[in-house]
Write a protein that holds these residues in place. Structure first.
Motif, PDB file in Angstrom:
ATOM      1  N   ALA A  98       0.856  -1.191   0.000  1.00 53.34           N
ATOM      2  CA  ALA A  98       0.000   0.000   0.000  1.00 53.34           C
ATOM      3  C   ALA A  98       0.888   1.236   0.000  1.00 53.34           C
ATOM      4  N   VAL A  99       0.457   2.257  -0.719  1.00 51.63           N
ATOM      5  CA  VAL A  99       1.122   3.561  -0.716  1.00 51.63           C
ATOM      6  C   VAL A  99       0.029   4.605  -0.522  1.00 51.63           C
ATOM      7  N   GLU A 100       0.043   5.271   0.638  1.00 53.03           N
ATOM      8  CA  GLU A 100      -1.060   6.154   0.992  1.00 53.03           C
ATOM      9  C   GLU A 100      -0.675   7.630   1.035  1.00 53.03           C
ATOM     10  N   ASP A 101       0.555   7.964   0.632  1.00 54.14           N
ATOM     11  CA  ASP A 101       0.982   9.358   0.729  1.00 54.14           C
ATOM     12  C   ASP A 101       1.353   9.947  -0.627  1.00 54.14           C
ATOM     13  N   ARG A 102       0.780   9.415  -1.697  1.00 54.74           N
ATOM     14  CA  ARG A 102       1.081   9.936  -3.032  1.00 54.74           C
ATOM     15  C   ARG A 102       0.311  11.234  -3.279  1.00 54.74           C
ATOM     16  N   GLU A 103       1.028  12.271  -3.620  1.00 50.95           N
ATOM     17  CA  GLU A 103       0.394  13.528  -4.013  1.00 50.95           C
ATOM     18  C   GLU A 103       1.124  14.045  -5.243  1.00 50.95           C
ATOM     19  N   ALA A 128      -5.713  19.077 -16.238  1.00 49.04           N
ATOM     20  CA  ALA A 128      -7.021  18.667 -16.737  1.00 49.04           C
ATOM     21  C   ALA A 128      -7.189  19.105 -18.189  1.00 49.04           C
ATOM     22  N   ALA A 129      -8.223  18.584 -18.824  1.00 47.84           N
ATOM     23  CA  ALA A 129      -8.449  18.875 -20.237  1.00 47.84           C
ATOM     24  C   ALA A 129      -8.652  20.360 -20.497  1.00 47.84           C
ATOM     25  N   ASP A 130      -9.149  21.106 -19.497  1.00 45.89           N
ATOM     26  CA  ASP A 130      -9.361  22.543 -19.674  1.00 45.89           C
ATOM     27  C   ASP A 130      -8.113  23.368 -19.366  1.00 45.89           C
ATOM     28  N   GLY A 131      -6.986  22.684 -19.102  1.00 49.24           N
ATOM     29  CA  GLY A 131      -5.725  23.370 -18.843  1.00 49.24           C
ATOM     30  C   GLY A 131      -5.463  23.685 -17.389  1.00 49.24           C
ATOM     31  N   GLN A 132      -6.431  23.461 -16.513  1.00 51.39           N
ATOM     32  CA  GLN A 132      -6.237  23.735 -15.099  1.00 51.39           C
ATOM     33  C   GLN A 132      -5.324  22.686 -14.466  1.00 51.39           C
ATOM     34  N   VAL A 133      -4.470  23.143 -13.551  1.00 49.44           N
ATOM     35  CA  VAL A 133      -3.604  22.233 -12.801  1.00 49.44           C
ATOM     36  C   VAL A 133      -4.320  21.849 -11.519  1.00 49.44           C
ATOM     37  N   ARG A 134      -4.459  20.562 -11.286  1.00 45.62           N
ATOM     38  CA  ARG A 134      -5.135  20.066 -10.089  1.00 45.62           C
ATOM     39  C   ARG A 134      -4.182  19.159  -9.307  1.00 45.62           C
ATOM     40  N   TRP A 135      -4.351  19.174  -7.987  1.00 41.17           N
ATOM     41  CA  TRP A 135      -3.594  18.286  -7.099  1.00 41.17           C
ATOM     42  C   TRP A 135      -4.429  17.052  -6.788  1.00 41.17           C
ATOM     43  N   LEU A 136      -3.786  15.880  -6.825  1.00 42.56           N
ATOM     44  CA  LEU A 136      -4.443  14.635  -6.448  1.00 42.56           C
ATOM     45  C   LEU A 136      -3.738  14.015  -5.248  1.00 42.56           C
ATOM     46  N   SER A 137      -4.537  13.436  -4.353  1.00 44.86           N
ATOM     47  CA  SER A 137      -4.025  12.528  -3.330  1.00 44.86           C
ATOM     48  C   SER A 137      -4.462  11.145  -3.764  1.00 44.86           C
ATOM     49  N   ASP A 138      -3.515  10.349  -4.244  1.00 44.52           N
ATOM     50  CA  ASP A 138      -3.839   9.084  -4.923  1.00 44.52           C
ATOM     51  C   ASP A 138      -3.326   7.904  -4.094  1.00 44.52           C
ATOM     52  N   THR A 178      -7.078  19.974  -4.619  1.00 40.73           N
ATOM     53  CA  THR A 178      -6.622  21.280  -5.103  1.00 40.73           C
ATOM     54  C   THR A 178      -6.963  22.391  -4.121  1.00 40.73           C
ATOM     55  N   ASP A 179      -8.190  22.420  -3.636  1.00 39.78           N
ATOM     56  CA  ASP A 179      -8.594  23.471  -2.690  1.00 39.78           C
ATOM     57  C   ASP A 179      -7.784  23.395  -1.401  1.00 39.78           C
ATOM     58  N   LYS A 180      -7.525  22.175  -0.941  1.00 40.01           N
ATOM     59  CA  LYS A 180      -6.730  21.995   0.273  1.00 40.01           C
ATOM     60  C   LYS A 180      -5.309  22.530   0.066  1.00 40.01           C
ATOM     61  N   LYS A 181      -4.724  22.245  -1.085  1.00 42.21           N
ATOM     62  CA  LYS A 181      -3.379  22.730  -1.373  1.00 42.21           C
ATOM     63  C   LYS A 181      -3.336  24.251  -1.460  1.00 42.21           C
ATOM     64  N   ARG A 182      -4.365  24.825  -2.061  1.00 40.34           N
ATOM     65  CA  ARG A 182      -4.416  26.278  -2.136  1.00 40.34           C
ATOM     66  C   ARG A 182      -4.507  26.893  -0.744  1.00 40.34           C
ATOM     67  N   MET A 183      -5.292  26.279   0.112  1.00 44.36           N
ATOM     68  CA  MET A 183      -5.424  26.785   1.474  1.00 44.36           C
ATOM     69  C   MET A 183      -4.100  26.653   2.224  1.00 44.36           C
ATOM     70  N   GLU A 184      -3.433  25.514   2.060  1.00 42.07           N
ATOM     71  CA  GLU A 184      -2.135  25.320   2.707  1.00 42.07           C
ATOM     72  C   GLU A 184      -1.129  26.362   2.225  1.00 42.07           C
ATOM     73  N   SER A 185      -1.145  26.623   0.914  1.00 45.15           N
ATOM     74  CA  SER A 185      -0.227  27.603   0.348  1.00 45.15           C
ATOM     75  C   SER A 185      -0.513  28.996   0.897  1.00 45.15           C
ATOM     76  N   GLU A 186      -1.794  29.338   1.016  1.00 48.07           N
ATOM     77  CA  GLU A 186      -2.156  30.646   1.528  1.00 48.07           C
ATOM     78  C   GLU A 186      -1.797  30.773   3.010  1.00 48.07           C
ATOM     79  N   LEU A 187      -2.024  29.720   3.788  1.00 43.07           N
ATOM     80  CA  LEU A 187      -1.657  29.753   5.200  1.00 43.07           C
ATOM     81  C   LEU A 187      -0.146  29.886   5.367  1.00 43.07           C
ATOM     82  N   HIS A 188       0.611  29.193   4.513  1.00 42.93           N
ATOM     83  CA  HIS A 188       2.069  29.301   4.561  1.00 42.93           C
ATOM     84  C   HIS A 188       2.511  30.716   4.203  1.00 42.93           C
TER      85      HIS A 188
END
Length: 329
Positions: free
Chosen positions: A111-116, A121-131, A155-165
């Protein structure tokens, strides 16, 4: 006789027929329950904002992907089931090597549970995945190795983390590093310079007569001066240099890998930029100057505080000697 034979040949309504009818009704009921369960499962899968997937490691074929794939990736699930490279080709180029390596690790770890990693995406947006992924090994030898996983859009979580940092490390007024973050980074650069035997320079900068600026033109104009100093600092410094506001009108910089001569050139360039600044308030135009103290790493220095202390003393010496100058120590 004919009548008797006709009666004998008519359909039976005895116990066996009743049992058959009951069995048929049970079967129909079970089919209905299965259909309801399937509809419920489909509804749940449609509402989950995560991609459930199954992958045959040996044949490199995607066996299943949930409806969220098309919402998150913006790509056809049918095409993915035909060609697994549809997923691979969506991964952000800088993250592709990590995504492939971490997927292969599941064969050893189970098992690998910490992949990020990021996808485009097809519309050009960059999204973060936790896979998160898990291997499903069959007990019988020769059975296929199936990897199953769940990829969540974070993605929203990463944006929030970035803003908090950003909020935790940035001075709100000047958008430069705040004192805490500046010295955390300075300690790291000091350690790297020591380990690699490379030069390191430390600069202190203080705006001359800043209280007079505030008293004469107001605190809003004083804030504008601080912001312009920060902009000049970022413009004058090299890529990789550190710059931060560490006090009211005090700024500091660290120049990794910078010889004393190079550091002095950077300080002089910054001094000249600041001298050329002009500010206008209610028809009055004024300029500003700064006093700077500059020092470089020596063999006797045990920590970055040693450099800070020398640069700070050199800066106050510049103040005493008439301001608007650079003093080295």
């Amino acid at each position: 006789m004919a009548q008797k034979n006709l009666q004998d040949s008519s359909p039976s309504h005895g116990p066996e027929a009743a049992q058959t009818l009951i069995a048929l009704m049970h079967a129909q009921s079970e089919v209905a329950r299965l259909s309801e369960r399937e509809q419920l499962l489909n509804t749940l899968l449609m509402s989950v904002n995560a991609v459930l997937w199954a992958f045959d490691w040996e044949t490199r074929q995607v066996l299943y992907v949930s409806p969220a794939y098309e919402r998150i990736f913006g790509r056809s699930a049918d095409r993915l089931l035909v060609d697994c490279n549809q997923w691979r080709d969506s991964i952000y180029p800088d993250d592709l090597d990590y995504a492939e390596r971490s997927l292969a690790e599941v064969l050893d770890k189970g098992a690998v549970e910490d992949r990020e990693y990021r996808i485009i995406a097809a519309d050009g947006q960059v999204r973060w995945l936790s896979d998160k992924c898990y291997v499903n090994r069959q007990a019988e030898p020769g059975q296929p190795v199936i990897i199953v996983g769940i990829a969540e859009d974070i993605t929203d979580k990463k944006r929030m983390e970035s803003e908090l940092h950003r909020l935790a490390t940035t001075d709100a007024l000047t958008q430069s590093s705040n004192r805490r973050h500046f010295f955390e980074c300075a300690h790291q650069e000091f350690a790297h310079a020591r380990q690699r035997g490379q030069p390191l320079s430390f600069l202190m900068l203080d705006i001359d007569d800043f209280k007079i600026i505030n008293d004469t033109y107001g605190h809003q104009e004083g804030d504008n001066v601080l912001q312009c100093i920060a902009d000049s600092g970022r413009a004058a410094l090299r890529r990789g240099d550190l710059f931060g506001r560490i006090g009211g009108e005090e700024f500091a910089a660290v120049f990794p890998g910078c010889t004393p001569q190079m550091a002095l050139q950077v300080a002089e360039r910054l001094q000249q930029q600041i001298q050329r600044m002009r500010f206008t308030h209610e028809g009055q135009t004024f300029g500003i100057t700064v006093s700077q103290g500059l020092t470089c790493l020596s063999a006797a220095d045990e920590n970055v505080e040693n450099l800070f202390s020398r640069a700070d003393a050199a800066m106050y010496r510049a103040k005493r000697e008439g301001k608007n100058r650079i003093v080295t120590a």
